[in-house]
Design an enzyme around this catalytic site. Structure first.
Site, short mmCIF file in Angstrom:
data_model
loop_
_atom_site.label_atom_id
_atom_site.label_comp_id
_atom_site.label_asym_id
_atom_site.label_seq_id
_atom_site.Cartn_x
_atom_site.Cartn_y
_atom_site.Cartn_z
N HIS A 395 0.84 -1.21 0.00
CA HIS A 395 0.00 0.00 0.00
C HIS A 395 0.87 1.26 0.00
CE1 HIS A 395 -3.62 2.40 1.24
NE2 HIS A 395 -2.68 3.18 1.76
N GLU A 396 1.79 1.32 0.95
CA GLU A 396 2.66 2.51 1.03
C GLU A 396 3.60 2.59 -0.17
OE1 GLU A 396 1.83 4.65 3.02
OE2 GLU A 396 0.64 3.49 4.46
N HIS A 402 3.80 6.38 -6.85
CA HIS A 402 3.01 7.49 -7.40
C HIS A 402 3.80 8.79 -7.27
CE1 HIS A 402 -1.23 9.57 -7.51
NE2 HIS A 402 -0.49 9.87 -8.55
#
Length: 605
Positions: A395-396, A402
Site C-alpha cells: 500500500h505505502e 506514485h
C-alpha cells in the site's frame, strides 16, 4: 536472511540495524547543513514582501514573483520533511522535538509572508492576465497552476470580506475543536473485561480491538458500554455537529455556491455528479452487502447477528506469515505485472534505504509514505511478520511510486497530486497483491483469509464510507431547509440508514443509531466519499492491469506520472476510469461478487 526476533522490549533507535532505517543523509548530510537551509528559507520569507503590489505591473513582474514563491515553498518542503522524519523516528528525542517545533513556526511564518500573493493575483483583471501569457512566453509553463488558482474567482469575496472571514476562522472552527476535545479528552469510558479476563479501560482505540475479538461476550460488552457514553452526551454532540454543518452551508451561500457539497467538491474540480453517482450505484448494489452479511451470520452460527458481530474474523488468523525479506520478494512478484521500470524503482526503495522498517522505542506508530519533491519518497513502517503488514508494505509502496513517477515526470509546480486521486495508486497495489495471493496460495484456509480480508476492506471502504457520505449530504440538506438537527432526529435517520445498508440479516441495535456521534470524519467537509471512489477506481484499474493489455498498464503508469498537471477527473479518464459514470463502480462490484462467491464455497462446504 534477517528474521524478526521476538523481544519483550522495543530496541532503542541506535540499536536498530542501519540497513533497516531510512537514509536521511540523502536530504542533509548533517544537522548543520539543515540549519543553513533553514536560515535560507527564513531569510527568503522575510524578503518576499518586496514583491507585494507588483503583480499588476507586468507579465515579467508576475513571473519573477511566482518563481520566487515556488522556490521558497520547494525549499521549505525539504526542510519540513527532514525535521518531521527525524522526529518521527524517535519522538522522545528532545533535540528533534525542538527542531520540529521550530519548523512548524517557520511554516507559519512563510504562510504569513506569502498570504498576499493569491488575493493579489485574483485581483488582476482576467483580460490583463490573459495578455500576460502572450507577453511573457515563460509564464505558459505555469498556466495550469494559475488557472487553478483563478478558476474559483467568482466565489472569492472582496478583500475586506475575505479578511473578516479569515479573522473569524478560529471562531468558525469552534464546533470541530469542541468535538475533538470532548471525544478525545473529556469522555470517560468504563472498565470492561477482555478475553483474557483482564480489566481494561475502554476507549475508541481499545473498542476497535475488542470488536474484533472472537469472544462474543467481549464484543457485546464493549459495544454496549461505549454507546452508553455517547448516548449520555448525544445532545452535546448534536449541537457541535449541527454548528459545523451550519458553517459549511453559510460559507457556501456567501460564496455563491448552490450547496455546501458543491463548494467542497469544487476545490478539486469534482462535479457533484461524481458524489451522487457513487451514492446511487452503491445503493443499487446493496444486495451484495446483504449477501455478505448473511454469510457472516451463517458462518458464525448465530441466531441473531448484531452490529458488534460485524468485525470479528470469519476465519481466524492465517497460518501465513512473512519475514520482512520474504515480504519484499512477494511484493516484487505481486507488482511485477506493472513492468520492469516499476519494479526497478521498487527495488531502489528496498536497496537505497527509502524505508524505515522496524519499530523502535519512541518511533511514530502506524505507516506512511512521505518525502518532498526533491527527496526520495520515503516510507515509514513498524514491521511485524503478518499478512496485514505485507498489505501495508505494498500500500505505502503504491503511494511512493506514485510520488516518484510524478516527481520524475513533472516540474515542481505540478509535482504533487490531488487528494481525490491519492489513495488510488496505493489501493491498486493492494488489489494486485490480493490477486497474486489468490493465484499462488492453494491452502483453503489461507485463501479464505485473503478473500475475507478483501471483502472486509471493500465493506469498510466502499459501503461504509458511502453510508457516511449519504448521511453527511442529508445533514447539510436538512440544515439548508432550516430543519433543526436535534439528537433525536439525527439518531433516528442514522439508525434507519444503517439498517438500510446492512440489510435484514443484522439486528437493528438501538445503540448503532448513535454511531454518528463518534465519527470525526463528519467534521472533514465532504471528505469521506473519496475513500469509496478511490477504492472503486483502484479495483477497476487493477482489473485492467491484469488483463494483459499493455496499453492498459501504460495508461496506469501515465496516471502515476501526471501529478496535478491536469484536473483529477481528466487524469483518471486517461487512465481508463470515467468517474462521472457508475460503470467503474459496477466493475468493482463484479469483483466483489466473484470473491464473495468463492468465500461462500470455502466456508459453507
Amino acid at each position: 536472511m534477517w528474521r524478526m526476533a521476538a523481544v519483550k522490549r522495543l530496541p532503542k533507535r541506535e540499536e536498530v540495524a542501519v540497513e533497516l532505517t531510512w537514509d536521511l543523509e540523502k536530504i542533509f548530510k548533517n544537522d548543520a547543513e539543515f540549519e543553513a537551509k533553514f536560515s535560507e528559507v527564513a531569510q527568503k520569507a522575510r524578503e518576499f514582501n518586496k514583491f507585494k503590489g507588483t503583480l499588476g505591473e507586468s507579465a515579467n513582474a508576475l513571473l519573477v514573483a511566482l518563481e520566487e514563491l515556488l522556490a521558497l515553498e520547494r525549499t521549505l518542503e525539504v526542510v519540513y520533511v527532514y525535521a518531521s522524519m527525524k522526529n518521527d523516528q524517535d519522538t522522545a528525542e528532545a533535540k528533534y522535538q525542538a527542531l520540529m517545533s521550530r519548523v512548524q513556526k517557520l511554516l507559519a511564518d512563510v504562510s504569513t509572508a506569502t498570504a498576499w500573493f493569491q488575493p493579489e493575483l485574483l485581483a488582476l483583471d482576467p483580460q490583463t492576465l490573459a495578455t500576460y501569457f502572450t507577453n511573457e512566453p515563460k509564464l505558459d509553463q505555469y498556466r495550469t497552476l494559475i488557472n487553478d488558482w483563478t478558476r474559483l474567482r467568482a466565489h472569492v469575496l472582496s478583500e475586506q470580506e475575505e479578511s473578516l472571514l479569515a479573522g473569524a476562522s478560529d471562531i468558525l472552527a469552534n464546533a470541530s475543536n469542541v468535538f475533538e476535545v470532548l471525544n478525545n479528552a473529556d469522555l470517560k469510558f468504563p472498565i470492561v473485561t477482555n478475553e483474557k479476563e483482564e480489566q481494561v479501560e475502554l476507549s475508541n482505540g481499545v473498542y476497535g480491538t475488542l470488536l474484533e475479538s472472537t469472544d462474543r461476550r467481549v464484543r457485546k460488552e464493549a459495544f454496549e458500554k461505549l454507546y452508553e457514553v455517547y448516548h449520555q452526551f448525544r445532545h452535546t454532540f448534536a449541537t457541535t455537529l449541527a454548528a459545523h454543518v451550519r458553517k459549511h452551508n453559510f460559507s457556501a451561500q456567501i460564496r455563491h455556491y448552490q450547496s455546501a457539497k458543491e463548494a467542497a467538491l469544487a476545490q478539486n474540480e469534482i462535479p457533484v455528479a461524481v458524489y451522487d453517482t457513487l451514492v446511487k450505484t452503491v445503493n443499487e448494489n446493496l444486495p451484495l452487502l446483504h449477501q455478505y452479511v448473511a454469510l457472516r451470520k451463517q458462518v458464525l452460527q448465530l441466531d441473531e447477528l448484531h452490529m458488534y458481530d460485524m468485525y470479528t474474523p470469519l476465519t481466524g488468523e492465517p497460518t501465513l506469515t512473512f519475514t520482512y525479506e520474504e515480504a519484499k520478494q512477494m511484493a516484487l512478484e505481486a507488482l511485477s505485472v506493472l513492468g520492469e521500470d516499476y519494479l526497478k524503482h521498487v527495488s531502489e526503495a528496498f536497496d537505497k534505504r527509502w524505508i524505515d522498517v522496524v519499530a523502535n522505542a519512541g518511533k511514530r506508530s502506524g505507516a506512511y509514505s512521505g518525502g518532498a519533491y526533491d527527496t526520495a519518497p520515503y516510507i515509514l513502517l513498524n514491521w511485524q511478520d503478518t499478512l496485514d503488514n505485507l498489505f501495508t508494505l505494498v500500500h505505502e509502496m503504491g503511494h511512493s511510486m506514485h510520488s516518484y513517477y510524478t516527481r520524475q515526470n513533472q516540474p515542481y509546480q505540478y509535482g504533487d497530486y490531488s487528494i481525490f486521486v491519492a489513495e488510488i495508486a496505493s489501493t491498486t497495489n493492494e488489489n494486485l497483491l490480493t490477486q497474486y495471493l489468490l493465484e499462488t496460495q492453494t491452502d483453503p484456509k489461507v485463501r479464505a483469509y485473503v478473500l475475507n480480508h478483501y471483502l472486509d476492506g471493500f465493506k469498510g471502504t466502499v459501503y461504509r464510507q458511502t453510508q457516511f457520505a449519504e448521511f453527511e449530504a442529508w445533514l447539510h440538506e436538512q440544515d439548508a431547509k432550516q430543519v433543526p438537527l436535534t439528537a433525536d432526529m439525527i439518531s433516528d435517520f442514522y439508525g434507519k440508514l444503517n439498517a438500510h445498508y446492512y440489510g435484514p440479516s443484522v439486528e437493528n441495535d438501538e445503540q448503532i443509531a448513535f454511531e454518528w456521534a463518534r465519527i470525526p470524519h463528519f467534521y472533514y467537509n465532504f471528505y469521506v466519499y473519496q475513500y469509496a471512489t478511490g477504492f472503486g477506481a483502484a479495483a477497476t484499474l487493477a482489473t485492467r492491469i491484469l488483463d494483459e493489455d499493455p496499453e492498459h498498464t501504460k495508461a496506469y503508469l501515465d496516471y502515476l506520472k501526471a501529478g496535478c498537471s491536469k484536473a483529477p477527473l481528466e487524469v483518471m479518464k486517461k487512465a481508463g476510469v470515467d468517474m462521472t459514470n457508475g460503470q467503474y463502480l459496477e466493475k468493482a462490484f463484479k469483483v466483489f461478487a466473484e470473491r464473495l462467491a468463492e468465500l461462500n464455497s470455502l466456508l459453507t462446504v
